[in-house]
Write a protein that holds these residues in place. Structure first.
Motif, short mmCIF file in Angstrom:
data_model
loop_
_atom_site.label_atom_id
_atom_site.label_comp_id
_atom_site.label_asym_id
_atom_site.label_seq_id
_atom_site.Cartn_x
_atom_site.Cartn_y
_atom_site.Cartn_z
N ALA A 158 -23.38 -21.09 56.81
CA ALA A 158 -22.78 -19.66 55.52
C ALA A 158 -22.56 -20.52 54.53
O ALA A 158 -21.86 -19.67 53.60
CB ALA A 158 -21.82 -18.72 56.30
N GLU A 159 -23.24 -21.35 54.19
CA GLU A 159 -22.97 -21.96 52.58
C GLU A 159 -23.85 -21.23 51.07
O GLU A 159 -24.64 -20.43 51.53
CB GLU A 159 -23.87 -23.40 52.47
CG GLU A 159 -24.11 -24.15 50.79
CD GLU A 159 -22.61 -24.23 50.32
OE1 GLU A 159 -22.66 -24.29 49.08
OE2 GLU A 159 -21.20 -24.20 50.86
N GLY A 160 -22.28 -21.22 50.87
CA GLY A 160 -23.42 -19.59 49.49
C GLY A 160 -23.57 -18.94 49.57
O GLY A 160 -23.83 -17.41 49.28
N LEU A 161 -23.16 -18.09 50.99
CA LEU A 161 -23.01 -17.02 51.53
C LEU A 161 -22.23 -15.94 51.22
O LEU A 161 -21.18 -16.37 51.49
CB LEU A 161 -22.92 -16.67 53.18
CG LEU A 161 -24.23 -15.27 53.36
CD1 LEU A 161 -24.97 -15.27 54.26
CD2 LEU A 161 -23.07 -15.21 55.30
N PRO A 162 -22.60 -15.00 50.27
CA PRO A 162 -21.28 -13.83 49.31
C PRO A 162 -20.98 -13.16 50.74
O PRO A 162 -21.06 -13.09 51.60
CB PRO A 162 -22.17 -13.46 48.35
CG PRO A 162 -23.50 -13.72 49.10
CD PRO A 162 -23.71 -14.54 50.01
N GLY A 163 -19.42 -13.01 50.21
CA GLY A 163 -18.52 -11.98 51.15
C GLY A 163 -17.89 -12.29 51.29
O GLY A 163 -17.66 -13.83 51.37
N THR A 164 -16.89 -11.69 52.97
CA THR A 164 -16.05 -11.99 53.70
C THR A 164 -16.48 -11.64 54.89
O THR A 164 -17.22 -11.81 55.09
CB THR A 164 -15.13 -10.72 52.75
OG1 THR A 164 -15.38 -9.14 53.55
CG2 THR A 164 -14.18 -10.55 51.75
N ILE A 165 -15.84 -12.62 56.01
CA ILE A 165 -15.82 -13.03 56.99
C ILE A 165 -15.89 -11.52 57.84
O ILE A 165 -16.76 -11.63 58.76
CB ILE A 165 -13.88 -13.50 57.77
CG1 ILE A 165 -14.45 -14.87 57.43
CG2 ILE A 165 -14.18 -13.47 58.96
CD1 ILE A 165 -15.18 -15.59 57.67
N GLY A 166 -14.60 -10.23 57.30
CA GLY A 166 -15.24 -8.47 57.89
C GLY A 166 -16.30 -8.50 57.83
O GLY A 166 -16.42 -7.67 58.54
N GLY A 167 -16.85 -8.85 56.64
CA GLY A 167 -18.10 -7.96 56.06
C GLY A 167 -19.02 -8.28 56.72
O GLY A 167 -20.18 -8.05 56.99
N ALA A 168 -19.41 -9.83 57.01
CA ALA A 168 -20.08 -10.64 57.24
C ALA A 168 -20.45 -10.06 59.17
O ALA A 168 -21.52 -9.82 59.06
CB ALA A 168 -20.22 -12.44 57.39
N LEU A 169 -19.60 -9.53 59.18
CA LEU A 169 -19.43 -9.55 61.19
C LEU A 169 -20.08 -7.89 61.12
O LEU A 169 -20.48 -7.41 62.26
CB LEU A 169 -18.12 -9.37 61.60
CG LEU A 169 -17.01 -10.41 62.84
CD1 LEU A 169 -17.41 -11.62 61.89
CD2 LEU A 169 -16.15 -10.00 63.33
N HIS A 170 -19.37 -7.11 60.65
CA HIS A 170 -19.97 -5.24 60.27
C HIS A 170 -21.30 -5.65 60.31
O HIS A 170 -21.80 -5.08 60.66
CB HIS A 170 -19.27 -4.92 58.70
CG HIS A 170 -19.51 -3.43 58.71
ND1 HIS A 170 -21.20 -3.15 58.64
CD2 HIS A 170 -18.85 -2.78 59.25
CE1 HIS A 170 -20.88 -1.71 57.74
NE2 HIS A 170 -19.38 -1.57 58.57
N GLY A 171 -21.84 -6.90 59.49
CA GLY A 171 -23.74 -6.51 58.88
C GLY A 171 -24.24 -7.33 60.02
O GLY A 171 -25.12 -7.87 59.85
N ASN A 172 -23.39 -8.28 60.38
CA ASN A 172 -24.19 -9.76 61.26
C ASN A 172 -25.04 -10.52 60.10
O ASN A 172 -25.96 -10.47 60.71
CB ASN A 172 -24.71 -9.07 62.55
CG ASN A 172 -25.89 -10.35 63.10
OD1 ASN A 172 -25.24 -11.22 63.37
ND2 ASN A 172 -26.69 -10.25 64.31
N ALA A 173 -24.21 -10.61 59.61
CA ALA A 173 -24.89 -11.65 58.40
C ALA A 173 -25.47 -13.09 58.74
O ALA A 173 -24.76 -13.66 59.96
CB ALA A 173 -23.73 -12.28 57.26
#
Length: 295
Positions: free
Chosen positions: A112-127
């Motif tokens: 996730a290095e450099g991945l924008p956004g938050t933990i919650g957003g990442a879970l929401h969209g399975n980043a």
């Protein structure tokens, strides 16, 4: 709690696009979230939960309800020998959390290095990116449902490619009211060599920088079709560099749409429609949005 009226949302999004929220509040605890939801319910207001503002396009008309910006950011480690569990609140930055843990010698989120956004957003969209994603790293999550905190195992989130059961609720036309809200997540980690970890993250960072166009964007606009990439398809359709208003399909990576300064949501939406139409006519492939449209 402080509720702002007609707060412009563009500054809170990576695209720098978006009209005002009828009401806006920043919350830093679960009790504040519950309080704000009760306040909105008393006034019959829809609620939109905003994290880091990436992967969303807010229309210029804004959001006619209460926008909650989640600012819960605590990180706690439970260590058991060479393994650990990271308990991370949903407002914590995804990339910043990965770096923080890696500097302590913990691997598992370095993709996730450099991945924008938050933990919650990442879970929401399975980043996910560069060989990793939330679905393979997550152990469980804590979710607020109708004012009650529930512990969900990873299976209950029903992750798919850049989606989850929570994101699907919205895609299926679910109401903005009474949506489950991600509060925190637990990730599986393992001990690794600090130098090796730093080298892996630097390679990821370099690769991301080499592909990411300069300018305000939301990242990838479309999901990659099976066995292909949306960027390649849009480029093959001859759309790199195409502009509508102050929005442009990026020359460096055609799955990015750049706000050149003052772009409207309609500028972006027209480019989205154009890309879909051209790719469908050329290949028969219907591109699916990765971003969420709000308002």
């Amino acid at each position: 709690m402080r509720y702002l009226e007609n707060e412009p949302l563009a500054p809170y999004t990576s695209w720098r696009i978006g009209g005002p929220a009828r009401f806006f509040a920043q919350v830093t605890s679960v009790s504040e979230i519950v309080q704000a939801l009760a306040w909105a319910n008393q006034r019959d207001l829809a609620v939109f939960v905003l994290g880091g503002g990436s992967n969303i396009l807010i229309r210029d008309t804004g959001f006619d309800g209460l926008v909650l910006r989640i600012r819960l950011q605590n990180v706690r480690l439970e260590v058991n020998g060479d393994e650990a569990r990271a308990m991370v609140e949903s407002g914590a930055p995804m990339a910043g959390t990965a770096r923080r843990l890696a500097r302590q010698g913990w691997a598992g989120l370095e993709w996730a290095e450099g991945l924008p956004g938050t933990i919650g957003g990442a879970l929401h969209g399975n980043a996910g990116c560069y060989g990793g994603d939330i679905a393979t790293s997550l152990e469980r999550a804590w979710v607020l449902v109708h004012g009650e905190t529930q512990e969900w195992p990873v299976e209950r989130l029903a992750f798919g490619y850049r989606t989850s059961v929570l994101k699907q609720m919205r895609a299926d036309g679910g109401s903005w009211r009474n949506q489950p809200i991600i509060l925190a997540a637990a990730f599986r980690l393992y001990r690794d060599d600090l130098t090796t970890l730093a080298q892996r993250m630097e390679r990821t960072s370099h690769e991301r920088r080499s592909k990411t166009p300069w300018g305000a964007s939301c990242g990838s606009v479309f999901k990659n079709p099976p066995g292909d990439s949306a960027g390649r398809l849009i480029e093959a359709a001859g759309l790199k560099g195409t502009r509508i208003g102050n929005a442009e399909i990026a020359v460096r990576h055609a799955n990015y749409i750049i706000n050149l300064g003052g772009a409207s949501s309609d500028d972006v939406l027209r480019l989205i429609d154009l890309a879909r139409e051209r790719v469908l006519a050329m290949t028969g492939i219907e591109l699916e949005l990765e971003i969420q449209i709000v308002g």
